[in-house]
Design an enzyme around this catalytic site. Structure first.
Site, PDB file in Angstrom:
ATOM      1  N   ASP A   1      -7.242  -2.658  -2.611  1.00  0.00           N
ATOM      2  CA  ASP A   1      -6.652  -3.939  -2.998  1.00  0.00           C
ATOM      3  C   ASP A   1      -7.652  -5.088  -3.028  1.00  0.00           C
ATOM      4  O   ASP A   1      -7.772  -5.802  -4.018  1.00  0.00           O
ATOM      5  CB  ASP A   1      -5.445  -4.272  -2.118  1.00  0.00           C
ATOM      6  CG  ASP A   1      -5.766  -4.456  -0.645  1.00  0.00           C
ATOM      7  OD1 ASP A   1      -6.792  -3.939  -0.166  1.00  0.00           O
ATOM      8  OD2 ASP A   1      -4.964  -5.111   0.046  1.00  0.00           O
ATOM      9  N   THR A   2      -8.409  -5.275  -1.954  1.00  0.00           N
ATOM     10  CA  THR A   2      -9.337  -6.399  -1.909  1.00  0.00           C
ATOM     11  C   THR A   2     -10.550  -6.180  -2.806  1.00  0.00           C
ATOM     12  O   THR A   2     -11.153  -7.147  -3.287  1.00  0.00           O
ATOM     13  CB  THR A   2      -9.805  -6.672  -0.467  1.00  0.00           C
ATOM     14  OG1 THR A   2     -10.317  -5.455   0.096  1.00  0.00           O
ATOM     15  CG2 THR A   2      -8.646  -7.181   0.391  1.00  0.00           C
ATOM     16  N   LEU A   3     -10.911  -4.923  -3.056  1.00  0.00           N
ATOM     17  CA  LEU A   3     -11.991  -4.652  -3.993  1.00  0.00           C
ATOM     18  C   LEU A   3     -11.523  -4.944  -5.411  1.00  0.00           C
ATOM     19  O   LEU A   3     -12.261  -5.531  -6.217  1.00  0.00           O
ATOM     20  CB  LEU A   3     -12.468  -3.207  -3.852  1.00  0.00           C
ATOM     21  CG  LEU A   3     -13.707  -2.750  -4.657  1.00  0.00           C
ATOM     22  CD1 LEU A   3     -13.393  -2.412  -6.089  1.00  0.00           C
ATOM     23  CD2 LEU A   3     -14.827  -3.788  -4.589  1.00  0.00           C
ATOM     24  N   ASN A   4     -10.293  -4.545  -5.742  1.00  0.00           N
ATOM     25  CA  ASN A   4      -9.757  -4.849  -7.064  1.00  0.00           C
ATOM     26  C   ASN A   4      -9.772  -6.352  -7.317  1.00  0.00           C
ATOM     27  O   ASN A   4     -10.171  -6.818  -8.385  1.00  0.00           O
ATOM     28  CB  ASN A   4      -8.323  -4.328  -7.190  1.00  0.00           C
ATOM     29  CG  ASN A   4      -8.221  -2.833  -7.030  1.00  0.00           C
ATOM     30  OD1 ASN A   4      -9.189  -2.097  -7.257  1.00  0.00           O
ATOM     31  ND2 ASN A   4      -7.056  -2.359  -6.633  1.00  0.00           N
TER      32      ASN A   4
ATOM     33  N   ALA B   1       8.758 -13.607 -11.648  1.00  0.00           N
ATOM     34  CA  ALA B   1       8.671 -15.024 -11.315  1.00  0.00           C
ATOM     35  C   ALA B   1       8.098 -15.146  -9.912  1.00  0.00           C
ATOM     36  O   ALA B   1       7.992 -14.164  -9.168  1.00  0.00           O
ATOM     37  CB  ALA B   1      10.035 -15.690 -11.391  1.00  0.00           C
TER      38      ALA B   1
ATOM     39  N   LYS C   1       5.869 -14.068  -4.613  1.00  0.00           N
ATOM     40  CA  LYS C   1       6.224 -13.349  -5.835  1.00  0.00           C
ATOM     41  C   LYS C   1       7.561 -12.661  -5.628  1.00  0.00           C
ATOM     42  O   LYS C   1       7.799 -12.040  -4.598  1.00  0.00           O
ATOM     43  CB  LYS C   1       5.133 -12.340  -6.184  1.00  0.00           C
ATOM     44  CG  LYS C   1       3.839 -12.977  -6.680  1.00  0.00           C
ATOM     45  CD  LYS C   1       2.675 -12.006  -6.669  1.00  0.00           C
ATOM     46  CE  LYS C   1       2.174 -11.787  -5.252  1.00  0.00           C
ATOM     47  NZ  LYS C   1       1.050 -10.833  -5.162  1.00  0.00           N
TER      48      LYS C   1
ATOM     49  N   ASP D   1      -3.118  -7.513  -7.049  1.00  0.00           N
ATOM     50  CA  ASP D   1      -4.535  -7.794  -6.820  1.00  0.00           C
ATOM     51  C   ASP D   1      -5.095  -8.705  -7.912  1.00  0.00           C
ATOM     52  O   ASP D   1      -5.873  -9.630  -7.635  1.00  0.00           O
ATOM     53  CB  ASP D   1      -5.333  -6.491  -6.784  1.00  0.00           C
ATOM     54  CG  ASP D   1      -4.756  -5.480  -5.811  1.00  0.00           C
ATOM     55  OD1 ASP D   1      -4.118  -5.898  -4.827  1.00  0.00           O
ATOM     56  OD2 ASP D   1      -4.948  -4.268  -6.038  1.00  0.00           O
TER      57      ASP D   1
ATOM     58  N   ARG E   1      -7.773   8.656   4.903  1.00  0.00           N
ATOM     59  CA  ARG E   1      -8.648   7.532   5.234  1.00  0.00           C
ATOM     60  C   ARG E   1      -8.809   7.291   6.733  1.00  0.00           C
ATOM     61  O   ARG E   1      -9.481   6.337   7.133  1.00  0.00           O
ATOM     62  CB  ARG E   1      -8.104   6.254   4.585  1.00  0.00           C
ATOM     63  CG  ARG E   1      -6.800   5.788   5.198  1.00  0.00           C
ATOM     64  CD  ARG E   1      -6.042   4.766   4.413  1.00  0.00           C
ATOM     65  NE  ARG E   1      -6.770   3.556   4.074  1.00  0.00           N
ATOM     66  CZ  ARG E   1      -6.178   2.491   3.545  1.00  0.00           C
ATOM     67  NH1 ARG E   1      -4.880   2.489   3.331  1.00  0.00           N
ATOM     68  NH2 ARG E   1      -6.893   1.431   3.255  1.00  0.00           N
TER      69      ARG E   1
END
Length: 307
Positions: free
Chosen positions: A28-31, A225, A220, A254, A99
């Site tokens: 997620d944070t890399l994306n 919306a 979100k 992301d 992981r």
């Protein structure tokens, strides 16, 4: 603008309709870091990897995207995490993870950790997610959150994404406590009803928003919306309809985060930034995989104009 994105990138396997697997990387944070870099931000990724060829390949891929890698710790004998994605006909995804022993789990207990955390004060904005927090034990999370608070005191803005995956947490009470601690040190919280309702079942949008201490919150919604709360004032922002078929929602949140943060750091107001987030996410979901082809990136200049 200098941004540090903290988290984990894993090897991504995607099952194709004929049963074959394709390999790439994502997290997620890399994306978000990739999309921030493509939008023009100077972004470093903060993580740990192994000393293996796959980790080398990931580093090379990030550098090709313009992401700084000087904050990546390389650990002898370790490997990156691995996950596989299946998507259904509607583009919704299912993940399988391997992981538990990935290199990043050691990031906050290294001899170099103190220097790494001190360096966070050199950035304009630090971005992390709830998945980032779930990688570490209580002591590691406390160490990271304390570093974020020190950086914030030094003038760095903190952005926290509520990306919630129940499998990453021992129980919901631990997750709720971690979320509240992250809210308390954040300037911008990028939340979603999908993330918060498992933690606070049955609560209405107003109640979910009230749980977040930050002055600037994006919630979100399940519909296309979001609700923006800035300076105490909530405002609903509708997303433009997606006109192409939705094939993969993997990095919708992301990419929304990247466009929102880039627009805000470029001087746009929160509503315009949310419109930018919806616009980029609406493009990303029409392509397979977390990272869309560079040539498919939409023109975002209009959203970054101060207003």
């Amino acid at each position: 603008m200098r941004i540090a994105s903290i988290g984990e990138c894993m090897i991504e396997l995607r099952q194709m309709p004929d049963g074959h697997l394709t390999r790439s990387f994502g997290g997620d944070t890399l994306n978000t870091a990739v999309y921030l870099a493509r939008l023009g931000a100077e972004v470093d990724y903060v993580t740990a990897l192994g000393d293996d060829p796959l980790s080398d390949e990931m580093i090379a891929g990030w550098q090709a995207e313009g992401i700084g890698t000087e904050r990546v710790m390389r650990l002898k004998g370790k490997l990156p995490g691995l996950y596989m994605i299946e998507t259904n006909e509607a583009g919704e995804r299912r993940f399988y993870h391997w992981r538990d022993a990935s290199a990043v789990r050691s990031l906050l207990s290294l001899p170099e950790t103190d220097a790494l955390l001190a360096a966070l004060a050199d950035y304009d904005l630090i971005y992390l997610s709830a998945i980032t927090l779930s990688l570490f034990d209580v002591a590691g999370r406390d160490r990271l959150l304390a570093a974020l608070q020190r950086s914030r005191t030094a003038g760095v803005r903190i952005a926290f994404d509520t990306n919630f995956r129940a499998r990453g947490w021992p129980d919901l009470d631990i997750a709720r406590n971690a979320f509240q601690s992250a809210f308390a040190v954040s300037d911008i919280v990028l939340a979603s009803a999908e993330d918060l309702l498992p933690l606070y079942p049955g609560e209405a949008e107003e109640k979910l928003l009230s749980r977040v201490e930050a002055d600037e919150v994006v919630l979100k919604l399940d519909s296309p919306a979001s609700i923006i709360r800035h300076n105490g004032q909530p405002q609903r922002v509708e997303a433009e309809p997606v006109t192409q078929p939705v094939v993969d929602t993997t990095a919708a949140g992301d990419s929304f985060a990247a466009a929102y943060l880039h627009a805000r750091l470029s001087g746009a107001q929160p509503v315009a930034a949310a419109q930018a987030g919806h616009y980029l996410a609406g493009t990303v979901v029409c392509h397979p995989g977390a990272i869309i082809p560079r040539e498919a990136m939409p023109d975002m200049i209009a959203f970054d104009t101060p207003s």
